[in-house]
Design a protein around this motif. Structure first.
Motif, PDB file in Angstrom:
ATOM      1  N   ARG A  46      -1.829  27.091 -13.564  1.00  0.00           N
ATOM      2  CA  ARG A  46      -3.226  27.047 -13.150  1.00  0.00           C
ATOM      3  C   ARG A  46      -4.157  26.760 -14.306  1.00  0.00           C
ATOM      4  O   ARG A  46      -4.032  27.393 -15.323  1.00  0.00           O
ATOM      5  N   PRO A  47      -5.005  25.780 -14.219  1.00  0.00           N
ATOM      6  CA  PRO A  47      -5.310  24.868 -13.114  1.00  0.00           C
ATOM      7  C   PRO A  47      -4.634  23.500 -13.254  1.00  0.00           C
ATOM      8  O   PRO A  47      -5.032  22.542 -12.606  1.00  0.00           O
ATOM      9  N   TYR A  48      -3.609  23.396 -14.091  1.00  0.00           N
ATOM     10  CA  TYR A  48      -3.027  22.088 -14.415  1.00  0.00           C
ATOM     11  C   TYR A  48      -1.731  21.799 -13.658  1.00  0.00           C
ATOM     12  O   TYR A  48      -0.974  22.714 -13.329  1.00  0.00           O
ATOM     13  N   TRP A  49      -1.515  20.508 -13.444  1.00  0.00           N
ATOM     14  CA  TRP A  49      -0.324  20.005 -12.756  1.00  0.00           C
ATOM     15  C   TRP A  49       0.321  18.927 -13.608  1.00  0.00           C
ATOM     16  O   TRP A  49      -0.359  18.132 -14.254  1.00  0.00           O
ATOM     17  N   ALA A  50       1.655  18.885 -13.561  1.00  0.00           N
ATOM     18  CA  ALA A  50       2.409  17.845 -14.269  1.00  0.00           C
ATOM     19  C   ALA A  50       3.645  17.503 -13.445  1.00  0.00           C
ATOM     20  O   ALA A  50       4.129  18.314 -12.648  1.00  0.00           O
ATOM     21  N   ILE A  51       4.161  16.326 -13.663  1.00  0.00           N
ATOM     22  CA  ILE A  51       5.377  15.892 -12.976  1.00  0.00           C
ATOM     23  C   ILE A  51       6.543  16.755 -13.453  1.00  0.00           C
ATOM     24  O   ILE A  51       6.519  17.280 -14.568  1.00  0.00           O
ATOM     25  N   LEU A  87       4.423  19.321  -3.094  1.00  0.00           N
ATOM     26  CA  LEU A  87       5.321  18.785  -4.118  1.00  0.00           C
ATOM     27  C   LEU A  87       5.887  19.897  -4.990  1.00  0.00           C
ATOM     28  O   LEU A  87       7.047  19.849  -5.401  1.00  0.00           O
ATOM     29  N   LYS A  88       5.084  20.917  -5.242  1.00  0.00           N
ATOM     30  CA  LYS A  88       5.558  22.065  -6.023  1.00  0.00           C
ATOM     31  C   LYS A  88       6.654  22.805  -5.260  1.00  0.00           C
ATOM     32  O   LYS A  88       7.660  23.216  -5.845  1.00  0.00           O
ATOM     33  N   ASP A  89       6.474  22.977  -3.952  1.00  0.00           N
ATOM     34  CA  ASP A  89       7.496  23.633  -3.123  1.00  0.00           C
ATOM     35  C   ASP A  89       8.823  22.882  -3.194  1.00  0.00           C
ATOM     36  O   ASP A  89       9.886  23.487  -3.084  1.00  0.00           O
ATOM     37  N   ARG A  90       8.746  21.576  -3.366  1.00  0.00           N
ATOM     38  CA  ARG A  90       9.955  20.740  -3.465  1.00  0.00           C
ATOM     39  C   ARG A  90      10.416  20.583  -4.918  1.00  0.00           C
ATOM     40  O   ARG A  90      11.338  19.839  -5.201  1.00  0.00           O
ATOM     41  N   GLU A 119       0.841  -1.201   0.000  1.00  0.00           N
ATOM     42  CA  GLU A 119       0.000   0.000   0.000  1.00  0.00           C
ATOM     43  C   GLU A 119       0.874   1.248   0.000  1.00  0.00           C
ATOM     44  O   GLU A 119       1.822   1.362   0.751  1.00  0.00           O
ATOM     45  N   ARG A 120       0.559   2.184  -0.864  1.00  0.00           N
ATOM     46  CA  ARG A 120       1.309   3.435  -0.977  1.00  0.00           C
ATOM     47  C   ARG A 120       0.514   4.558  -0.321  1.00  0.00           C
ATOM     48  O   ARG A 120      -0.707   4.547  -0.322  1.00  0.00           O
ATOM     49  N   ASN A 121       1.251   5.553   0.200  1.00  0.00           N
ATOM     50  CA  ASN A 121       0.542   6.693   0.766  1.00  0.00           C
ATOM     51  C   ASN A 121       0.062   7.602  -0.364  1.00  0.00           C
ATOM     52  O   ASN A 121       0.424   7.426  -1.521  1.00  0.00           O
ATOM     53  N   ASP A 122      -0.755   8.581  -0.023  1.00  0.00           N
ATOM     54  CA  ASP A 122      -1.374   9.422  -1.046  1.00  0.00           C
ATOM     55  C   ASP A 122      -0.348  10.193  -1.866  1.00  0.00           C
ATOM     56  O   ASP A 122      -0.497  10.334  -3.080  1.00  0.00           O
ATOM     57  N   THR A 123       0.697  10.699  -1.226  1.00  0.00           N
ATOM     58  CA  THR A 123       1.729  11.437  -1.953  1.00  0.00           C
ATOM     59  C   THR A 123       2.410  10.538  -2.972  1.00  0.00           C
ATOM     60  O   THR A 123       2.591  10.935  -4.133  1.00  0.00           O
ATOM     61  N   GLU A 124       2.764   9.332  -2.571  1.00  0.00           N
ATOM     62  CA  GLU A 124       3.386   8.386  -3.504  1.00  0.00           C
ATOM     63  C   GLU A 124       2.446   8.084  -4.666  1.00  0.00           C
ATOM     64  O   GLU A 124       2.878   8.030  -5.821  1.00  0.00           O
ATOM     65  N   ILE A 162      -1.348  18.307  -1.286  1.00  0.00           N
ATOM     66  CA  ILE A 162      -0.161  17.495  -1.587  1.00  0.00           C
ATOM     67  C   ILE A 162       0.575  18.058  -2.800  1.00  0.00           C
ATOM     68  O   ILE A 162       1.806  18.175  -2.794  1.00  0.00           O
ATOM     69  N   LEU A 163      -0.169  18.426  -3.830  1.00  0.00           N
ATOM     70  CA  LEU A 163       0.456  19.002  -5.025  1.00  0.00           C
ATOM     71  C   LEU A 163       1.204  20.289  -4.686  1.00  0.00           C
ATOM     72  O   LEU A 163       2.297  20.538  -5.202  1.00  0.00           O
ATOM     73  N   SER A 164       0.647  21.106  -3.817  1.00  0.00           N
ATOM     74  CA  SER A 164       1.319  22.351  -3.409  1.00  0.00           C
ATOM     75  C   SER A 164       2.634  22.054  -2.698  1.00  0.00           C
ATOM     76  O   SER A 164       3.643  22.722  -2.944  1.00  0.00           O
TER      77      SER A 164
END
Length: 119
Positions: free
Chosen positions: A73-78, A63-66, A21-26, A59-61
């Motif tokens: 806005r409003p899209y996210w990508a790796i 991850l963005k800080d890191r 089982e993976r956590n939500d961030t993973e 979580i995305l925010s």
């Protein structure tokens, strides 16, 4: 994997701990990495992973800080920085291994007067 089955080749080629089982961030990072040819709205990511939209946004925010995800806005990508992503994953695995081996520690319990305060 929602059907309760996977292809036997996927099973044979997987690491021993890959199906734990993976956590939500993973889960979010893996989802974005596996779908790196697209950018996603937080609500769509939440829907695909069965998570709350507010939790995904938070979580995305982080991850963005890191600098592990990109945001327009409003899209996210790796991130497109593969080295940064791999380093973060290796550090994460190292911490998991240490926690498994030594147990969870609280920084306050380990801190001495000579140590700088960590924020």
């Amino acid at each position: 994997m929602s059907s309760g089955t996977i292809d036997i080749d996927e099973f044979e080629n997987a690491d021993a701990d890959e199906f734990e089982e993976r956590n939500d961030t993973e889960r979010i990072v893996l989802f974005l990495d596996e779908n790196d040819d697209r950018a996603w709205k937080a609500a769509t990511i939440a829907d695909r992973l069965g998570l709350e939209t507010d939790a995904v946004s938070a979580i995305l925010s982080r991850l963005k800080d890191r600098e592990l995800v990109r945001h327009k806005r409003p899209y996210w990508a790796i991130t497109d920085d593969e080295e940064r992503l791999q380093s973060a994953y290796q550090l994460h695995r190292h911490h998991e291994t240490a926690a498994d081996q030594y147990g969870d520690e609280r920084l306050e319990d380990l801190q001495t007067e000579e140590m700088e305060e960590v924020r």
